[in-house]
Enzyme design. Structure first.
Site, PDB file in Angstrom:
ATOM      1  CG  LEU A 138       8.287   2.430   4.951  1.00  0.00           C
ATOM      2  CD1 LEU A 138       8.113   1.253   4.001  1.00  0.00           C
ATOM      3  CD2 LEU A 138       6.983   3.147   5.163  1.00  0.00           C
ATOM      4  CE  LYS A 185       3.175   3.330   3.249  1.00  0.00           C
ATOM      5  NZ  LYS A 185       3.317   3.450   4.689  1.00  0.00           N
ATOM      6  CD  GLU A 233       9.898   1.814  10.680  1.00  0.00           C
ATOM      7  OE1 GLU A 233       9.689   2.790   9.948  1.00  0.00           O
ATOM      8  OE2 GLU A 233       9.859   0.646  10.267  1.00  0.00           O
ATOM      9  CE1 TYR A 290       1.107  -0.164   4.403  1.00  0.00           C
ATOM     10  CE2 TYR A 290       0.030   1.968   4.329  1.00  0.00           C
ATOM     11  CZ  TYR A 290       0.860   1.064   4.973  1.00  0.00           C
ATOM     12  OH  TYR A 290       1.445   1.409   6.161  1.00  0.00           O
TER      13      TYR A 290
HETATM   14  N1  PDD Z   1       2.811   5.123   7.451  1.00  0.00           N
HETATM   15  N2  PDD Z   1       7.451   3.873   9.085  1.00  0.00           N
HETATM   16  C1  PDD Z   1       6.297   3.186   9.075  1.00  0.00           C
HETATM   17  C2  PDD Z   1       6.253   1.847   9.729  1.00  0.00           C
HETATM   18  C3  PDD Z   1       5.155   3.739   8.466  1.00  0.00           C
HETATM   19  O1  PDD Z   1       4.005   3.041   8.443  1.00  0.00           O
HETATM   20  C4  PDD Z   1       5.227   5.034   7.890  1.00  0.00           C
HETATM   21  C5  PDD Z   1       4.057   5.680   7.212  1.00  0.00           C
HETATM   22  C6  PDD Z   1       6.462   5.711   7.938  1.00  0.00           C
HETATM   23  C7  PDD Z   1       6.643   7.078   7.325  1.00  0.00           C
HETATM   24  O2  PDD Z   1       6.666   7.001   5.932  1.00  0.00           O
HETATM   25  P1  PDD Z   1       6.186   8.221   5.026  1.00  0.00           P
HETATM   26  O3  PDD Z   1       6.950   9.408   5.457  1.00  0.00           O
HETATM   27  O4  PDD Z   1       6.515   7.794   3.642  1.00  0.00           O
HETATM   28  O5  PDD Z   1       4.705   8.404   5.257  1.00  0.00           O
HETATM   29  C8  PDD Z   1       7.556   5.096   8.529  1.00  0.00           C
HETATM   30  C9  PDD Z   1       1.625   5.532   6.715  1.00  0.00           C
HETATM   31  C10 PDD Z   1       1.383   6.992   6.705  1.00  0.00           C
HETATM   32  C11 PDD Z   1       0.435   4.727   7.191  1.00  0.00           C
HETATM   33  O6  PDD Z   1       0.621   3.539   7.405  1.00  0.00           O
HETATM   34  O7  PDD Z   1      -0.678   5.252   7.314  1.00  0.00           O
END
Ligand code: PDD
Length: 292
Positions: free
Chosen positions: A205, A149, A181, A31
């Site tokens: 991620l 992801k 993270e 996703y």
């Molecule tokens: N999540 N690490 C994890 C485990 C995440 O699920 C996310 C983002 C990030 C940050 O990534 P980015 O800056 O590309 O949004 C880091 C999304 C927003 C979600 O699951 O809703």
């Protein structure tokens, strides 16, 4: 609410998927979440590149939607139909391996991937960003491919739920004594004057927000080091914050019972947040187009 499912724009209440969808059965899919600002997708190209990489890693044949133009067409229609041309929102896109009788291995003939997308309005909690938030530490019990992801988010869900039950906004995950993270965000800290965050390897991620902020920081002359913060260093950091598409830059002023820095949002977090907001808003107010 109009959503997109397998080439069709339909009402949310009419969107159904098969009980044999491998996303439903195995969590076999990926996703993405984009931020929408005044009808524009923020950092479109980077999110798309991460999606393409995820599909490659899982050996799912990219559907037509997983292209720049395919995605922009979907985003444009969803944004218009759901009245999101002004203000902020998010676009969620999910691609699973598709529908097939349940076997762990891939079906002999690859099914058409299931493609689902929807948009939502998103109002950033400015007050929380300004006041700072609390986090809780939890063990990182996820698999060793956190760089993909995938829709398999159960450890993240359990961690976030536990954080919520402890009155914290985010869980900070610890693996082998290092901060990896958050449950749905990346973690950054200021230690000995340097901006630190976990290197982009299989244990995290690689957040798009993370990468944009590292770029901004470097342009601002802030020293950046992509090296994990040790759990034992948390007592020494002057600033701690979490970053992400729906997290922006959220200062963490307390982790469990420990105050971080002065117990208020620090100057680097505030500066990065302001610069991130500026970058998000830049050149907005047109029809959908890519900013990245
Ligand atoms: N999540 N690490 C994890 C485990 C995440 O699920 C996310 C983002 C990030 C940050 O990534 P980015 O800056 O590309 O949004 C880091 C999304 C927003 C979600 O699951 O809703």
């Amino acid at each position: 609410m109009t959503v997109y499912l397998n080439t069709r724009f339909i009402k949310k209440s009419e969107a159904t998927i098969s009980i044999e969808d491998r996303g439903f059965i195995f969590g076999d899919g990926v996703y993405e979440v984009w931020r929408i600002v005044n009808g524009q997708l923020f950092e479109h190209a980077r999110h798309l590149a991460r999606l393409e990489r995820g599909l490659r890693e899982l050996r799912i044949t990219p559907p037509a939607e997983a292209t720049r133009d395919g995605l922009l067409a979907i985003a444009e229609r969803l944004i218009e139909d759901n009245d999101l041309c002004e203000g902020e929102g998010t676009l969620y896109l999910e691609i699973t391996r598709g529908v097939a009788p349940r076997t762990h291995h891939f079906p002999a003939t690859a099914p058409a991937p299931t493609v689902f997308a929807f948009v939502n309005r998103f109002v950033p909690p400015e007050e929380l960003r300004a006041r700072g938030a609390t986090a809780t530490m939890l063990p990182d019990v996820r698999w060793l491919r956190c760089d993909i992801k995938t829709i398999q988010l159960l450890p993240n869900v359990m961690a976030k739920q536990q954080a919520q039950e402890r009155g914290a906004v985010e869980a900070i995950l610890i693996r082998d004594g290092v901060v990896t993270e958050g449950s749905h965000s990346n973690v950054m800290a200021v230690l000995d004057g340097e901006l630190r965050t976990h290197e982009a390897n299989n244990l995290i991620l690689r957040g798009i927000t993370r990468d944009v902020l590292l770029e901004i920081a470097q342009a601002e002359g802030i020293a950046v080091r992509e090296e994990a913060i040790l759990e034992s260093d948390l007592g020494r950091v002057s600033e701690l914050f979490v970053t992400g598409t729906t997290t922006d830059v959220t200062p963490i002023i307390r982790v469990d019972d420990r105050q971080i820095g002065t117990g208020t949002p620090g100057p680097i977090a505030k500066r990065l947040y302001a610069l991130l907001r500026e970058r998000m808003g830049a050149g907005a107010r047109q029809a959908v187009s890519a900013t990245g």
